[in-house]
Scaffold this motif. Sequence first.
Motif, PDB file in Angstrom:
ATOM      1  N   GLY A  63       0.827  -1.191   0.000  1.00 26.15           N
ATOM      2  CA  GLY A  63       0.000   0.000   0.000  1.00 26.15           C
ATOM      3  C   GLY A  63       0.866   1.247   0.000  1.00 26.15           C
ATOM      4  O   GLY A  63       2.050   1.209   0.346  1.00 26.15           O
ATOM      5  N   ILE A  65       0.816   5.141   1.502  1.00 31.24           N
ATOM      6  CA  ILE A  65       0.183   5.958   2.535  1.00 31.24           C
ATOM      7  C   ILE A  65       0.531   7.422   2.297  1.00 31.24           C
ATOM      8  O   ILE A  65       1.706   7.770   2.148  1.00 31.24           O
ATOM      9  CB  ILE A  65       0.653   5.528   3.932  1.00 31.24           C
ATOM     10  N   ALA A 104      -3.231  -0.485  -3.217  1.00 31.60           N
ATOM     11  CA  ALA A 104      -4.062   0.160  -2.203  1.00 31.60           C
ATOM     12  C   ALA A 104      -3.453   1.495  -1.798  1.00 31.60           C
ATOM     13  O   ALA A 104      -2.238   1.634  -1.691  1.00 31.60           O
ATOM     14  CB  ALA A 104      -4.196  -0.749  -0.984  1.00 31.60           C
ATOM     15  N   TYR A 106      -3.830   4.615   1.153  1.00 31.12           N
ATOM     16  CA  TYR A 106      -4.393   4.875   2.481  1.00 31.12           C
ATOM     17  C   TYR A 106      -4.169   6.322   2.898  1.00 31.12           C
ATOM     18  O   TYR A 106      -3.125   6.914   2.598  1.00 31.12           O
ATOM     19  CB  TYR A 106      -3.746   3.943   3.516  1.00 31.12           C
ATOM     20  N   ARG A 107      -5.134   6.841   3.621  1.00 32.19           N
ATOM     21  CA  ARG A 107      -5.034   8.187   4.190  1.00 32.19           C
ATOM     22  C   ARG A 107      -4.233   8.135   5.485  1.00 32.19           C
ATOM     23  O   ARG A 107      -4.578   7.393   6.403  1.00 32.19           O
ATOM     24  CB  ARG A 107      -6.420   8.751   4.487  1.00 32.19           C
ATOM     25  N   ASN A 121      -6.605   5.122  12.690  1.00 26.98           N
ATOM     26  CA  ASN A 121      -6.904   5.523  11.311  1.00 26.98           C
ATOM     27  C   ASN A 121      -6.534   4.393  10.365  1.00 26.98           C
ATOM     28  O   ASN A 121      -5.918   3.393  10.752  1.00 26.98           O
ATOM     29  CB  ASN A 121      -6.204   6.833  10.933  1.00 26.98           C
ATOM     30  N   GLU A 122      -6.922   4.543   9.090  1.00 20.66           N
ATOM     31  CA  GLU A 122      -6.807   3.434   8.145  1.00 20.66           C
ATOM     32  C   GLU A 122      -5.363   3.094   7.805  1.00 20.66           C
ATOM     33  O   GLU A 122      -5.035   1.921   7.579  1.00 20.66           O
ATOM     34  CB  GLU A 122      -7.594   3.729   6.863  1.00 20.66           C
ATOM     35  N   ALA A 123      -4.476   4.073   7.759  1.00 26.19           N
ATOM     36  CA  ALA A 123      -3.080   3.803   7.429  1.00 26.19           C
ATOM     37  C   ALA A 123      -2.426   2.958   8.516  1.00 26.19           C
ATOM     38  O   ALA A 123      -1.749   1.957   8.231  1.00 26.19           O
ATOM     39  CB  ALA A 123      -2.321   5.111   7.233  1.00 26.19           C
ATOM     40  N   ALA A 126      -3.712  -0.590   8.475  1.00 31.06           N
ATOM     41  CA  ALA A 126      -3.161  -1.387   7.377  1.00 31.06           C
ATOM     42  C   ALA A 126      -1.782  -1.925   7.742  1.00 31.06           C
ATOM     43  O   ALA A 126      -1.469  -3.103   7.495  1.00 31.06           O
ATOM     44  CB  ALA A 126      -3.091  -0.551   6.107  1.00 31.06           C
ATOM     45  N   ASP A 149       3.088   8.481  10.381  1.00 35.09           N
ATOM     46  CA  ASP A 149       2.250   7.286  10.247  1.00 35.09           C
ATOM     47  C   ASP A 149       2.942   6.024  10.741  1.00 35.09           C
ATOM     48  O   ASP A 149       2.280   5.120  11.247  1.00 35.09           O
ATOM     49  CB  ASP A 149       1.791   7.165   8.797  1.00 35.09           C
TER      50      ASP A 149
END
Length: 332
Positions: A63, A65, A104, A106-107, A121-123, A126, A149
């Motif tokens: 992914g 980010i 993918a 991610y924020r 959060n989504e990051a 993941a 992150d």
Amino acid sequence: MRKILISLAPLLLAFQAYGSLLPIPVPEEKKVRVFVVTDAKNEADDQFAIVHALLSPKLEVKGIISSQFENTSLQMGRPAGSMKAGLIEINHILSLMDMSEDVAVYRGLDLALESANGIENEAARAIITEAKKDDPRPLFVISFGPLTDMANALLLAPEIGEKVTSVWIGGGDYPKGGWEYNLSNDPVAANAVFASNVTNWQIPRAVYTTMRTSLAELTVKVAPYGKIGEYLVQQMHEFNAWASARFPDINWPKGESWSLGDNPAVTVLLDEHEYGYREQSGIQFAKESFEYVQHDELKSFRVYTFVDPRFTLEDMFSKIQLFDQLDKQSRK
């Protein structure tokens, strides 16, 4: 134009002769899992490193980010919302490469961390989910900007530190340290990561700035090769013009050269440069000066003293050119 075509003739013949060797084969045992964390719209070099990572068959990109860079964005007179700007840029790059459905995105967090407390959060989720998988292959998180992150994931799930290697483009020159672009965008996060049990590989400013190239070299070796090659150089020209007009009284940018300073994070995954780093005892970053402060009780880490610019740049140039050739073959 005729002279340019003549100069490209040997390259085109090589593509035709060795097309059967494409894509470049990499043994499954050598592949690694990677998250790319990027402040993609901060200037014009992240874009090259993103493409380099995506085109490296050794790297299974889990992914991308989008990371915030609010501090320097506002200092440069740019609008707030840096993470969202980066998100748009990442998706644009993937669209140009016809990879929107394959990778993918991610924020990351919208702002730098204010304290050593994680924020769901989504990051982060993941990274944590991938780290907890039963997969023997190494997992790397390579950060081209601040460590926001990476730190957030570690704060939410400290146990993943034993399963992740964090590769960071950032930090001032040793032994003193001091202000540095990526560090300044989230010193709290940097301290959290370097205080954790994660395996750290740091590529400081004195090393990442050696990835020098010129607008002329990029125009010859990148721009002619597909939509992504043209875009990479176009956005470099545009940012160079904007920053030169915005900051006429400082020695940046240089005018017709650039340092592709984020690419070494990709390079050291392709080749660790066994003789290009040293072990550093634990440190933290001083609150106002950003200088290195020794903390021997913290985990030691790897500091790179050399990453090969020739290998880094030529590998990226070659992969962009090969990608264009494969794309043309697929369209026949």
